[in-house]
Design a protein around this motif. Structure first.
Motif, PDB file in Angstrom:
ATOM      1  N   VAL A   1       0.863  -1.177   0.000  1.00  0.00           N
ATOM      2  CA  VAL A   1       0.000   0.000   0.000  1.00  0.00           C
ATOM      3  C   VAL A   1       0.899   1.226   0.000  1.00  0.00           C
ATOM      4  O   VAL A   1       1.661   1.432   0.959  1.00  0.00           O
ATOM      5  CB  VAL A   1      -0.922   0.006   1.246  1.00  0.00           C
ATOM      6  CG1 VAL A   1      -1.783   1.251   1.257  1.00  0.00           C
ATOM      7  CG2 VAL A   1      -1.764  -1.256   1.284  1.00  0.00           C
ATOM      8  N   PRO A   2       0.859   2.044  -1.074  1.00  0.00           N
ATOM      9  CA  PRO A   2       1.717   3.233  -1.125  1.00  0.00           C
ATOM     10  C   PRO A   2       1.397   4.197   0.015  1.00  0.00           C
ATOM     11  O   PRO A   2       0.231   4.427   0.332  1.00  0.00           O
ATOM     12  CB  PRO A   2       1.384   3.874  -2.477  1.00  0.00           C
ATOM     13  CG  PRO A   2       0.700   2.814  -3.268  1.00  0.00           C
ATOM     14  CD  PRO A   2       0.040   1.897  -2.276  1.00  0.00           C
ATOM     15  N   PRO A   3       2.425   4.751   0.652  1.00  0.00           N
ATOM     16  CA  PRO A   3       2.178   5.710   1.732  1.00  0.00           C
ATOM     17  C   PRO A   3       1.715   7.052   1.181  1.00  0.00           C
ATOM     18  O   PRO A   3       2.030   7.431   0.052  1.00  0.00           O
ATOM     19  CB  PRO A   3       3.551   5.839   2.398  1.00  0.00           C
ATOM     20  CG  PRO A   3       4.519   5.503   1.319  1.00  0.00           C
ATOM     21  CD  PRO A   3       3.846   4.500   0.434  1.00  0.00           C
ATOM     22  N   SER A   4       0.980   7.771   2.000  1.00  0.00           N
ATOM     23  CA  SER A   4       0.521   9.110   1.614  1.00  0.00           C
ATOM     24  C   SER A   4       1.655  10.117   1.773  1.00  0.00           C
ATOM     25  O   SER A   4       2.639   9.868   2.491  1.00  0.00           O
ATOM     26  CB  SER A   4      -0.652   9.532   2.505  1.00  0.00           C
ATOM     27  OG  SER A   4      -0.196   9.722   3.841  1.00  0.00           O
ATOM     28  N   ASN A   5       1.513  11.254   1.127  1.00  0.00           N
ATOM     29  CA  ASN A   5       2.497  12.330   1.315  1.00  0.00           C
ATOM     30  C   ASN A   5       2.557  12.778   2.765  1.00  0.00           C
ATOM     31  O   ASN A   5       3.626  13.112   3.274  1.00  0.00           O
ATOM     32  CB  ASN A   5       2.181  13.518   0.404  1.00  0.00           C
ATOM     33  CG  ASN A   5       2.632  13.284  -1.029  1.00  0.00           C
ATOM     34  OD1 ASN A   5       3.455  12.417  -1.298  1.00  0.00           O
ATOM     35  ND2 ASN A   5       2.075  14.055  -1.936  1.00  0.00           N
ATOM     36  N   ALA A   6       1.413  12.763   3.449  1.00  0.00           N
ATOM     37  CA  ALA A   6       1.397  13.152   4.862  1.00  0.00           C
ATOM     38  C   ALA A   6       2.250  12.181   5.678  1.00  0.00           C
ATOM     39  O   ALA A   6       3.019  12.601   6.550  1.00  0.00           O
ATOM     40  CB  ALA A   6      -0.038  13.186   5.389  1.00  0.00           C
TER      41      ALA A   6
END
Length: 140
Positions: free
Chosen positions: A4-9
């Motif tokens: 699951v790609p991490p968010s920019n936050a």
């Protein structure tokens, strides 16, 4: 497991909370991306930087470790500059040393290994440049 790609936050939080970074595959050649990223992060004085490459004793005036297992402190981010075909032992070492996160630089992607690492509780960033994200997200 599916990665699951991490968010920019999440990436911003990681960059601002990390204390130690190991750069795996660092080069002593100034024209190589690993050298530029290492130099930028060392010059920032934001982290304790540990360089890893069995071919060198010293790069940028810093000791270079032969392996992740040789680093004497816990690592928050392992920044990887190796071919995708060479990732499995790095992920195994990350799990062994209880690293918190693995960061695969631009062009380095292995969703199967990343998904397994996430299932093991290791955060994974892929196909992004730590130097670029440092400059985007690092706060005082």
């Amino acid at each position: 497991m599916t990665w699951v790609p991490p968010s920019n936050a999440w990436i911003g939080e990681l960059i601002n909370s990390a204390k130690t970074i190991a750069i795996v595959g660092v080069s002593n050649k100034p024209d190589r991306p690993s050298y530029g990223v290492a130099k930028r992060l060392i010059d920032s004085n934001s982290y304790e930087i540990y360089l890893v490459n069995p071919m060198y004793e010293e790069v940028l005036g810093q000791k270079v470790y032969k392996s992740l297992e040789d680093i004497p402190v816990p690592i928050d981010i392992i920044d990887v500059f190796r071919k995708t075909s060479e990732l499995a032992p790095i992920f195994e070492s990350a799990k062994k040393i209880k690293a918190k996160n693995i960061w695969l630089q631009l062009g380095i992607i292995d969703e199967q290994l990343a998904g397994q690492a996430q299932a093991d509780g290791i955060g994974v960033v892929m196909d992004r440049c730590l130097k670029v994200d440092y400059d985007l997200f690092k706060t005082a």
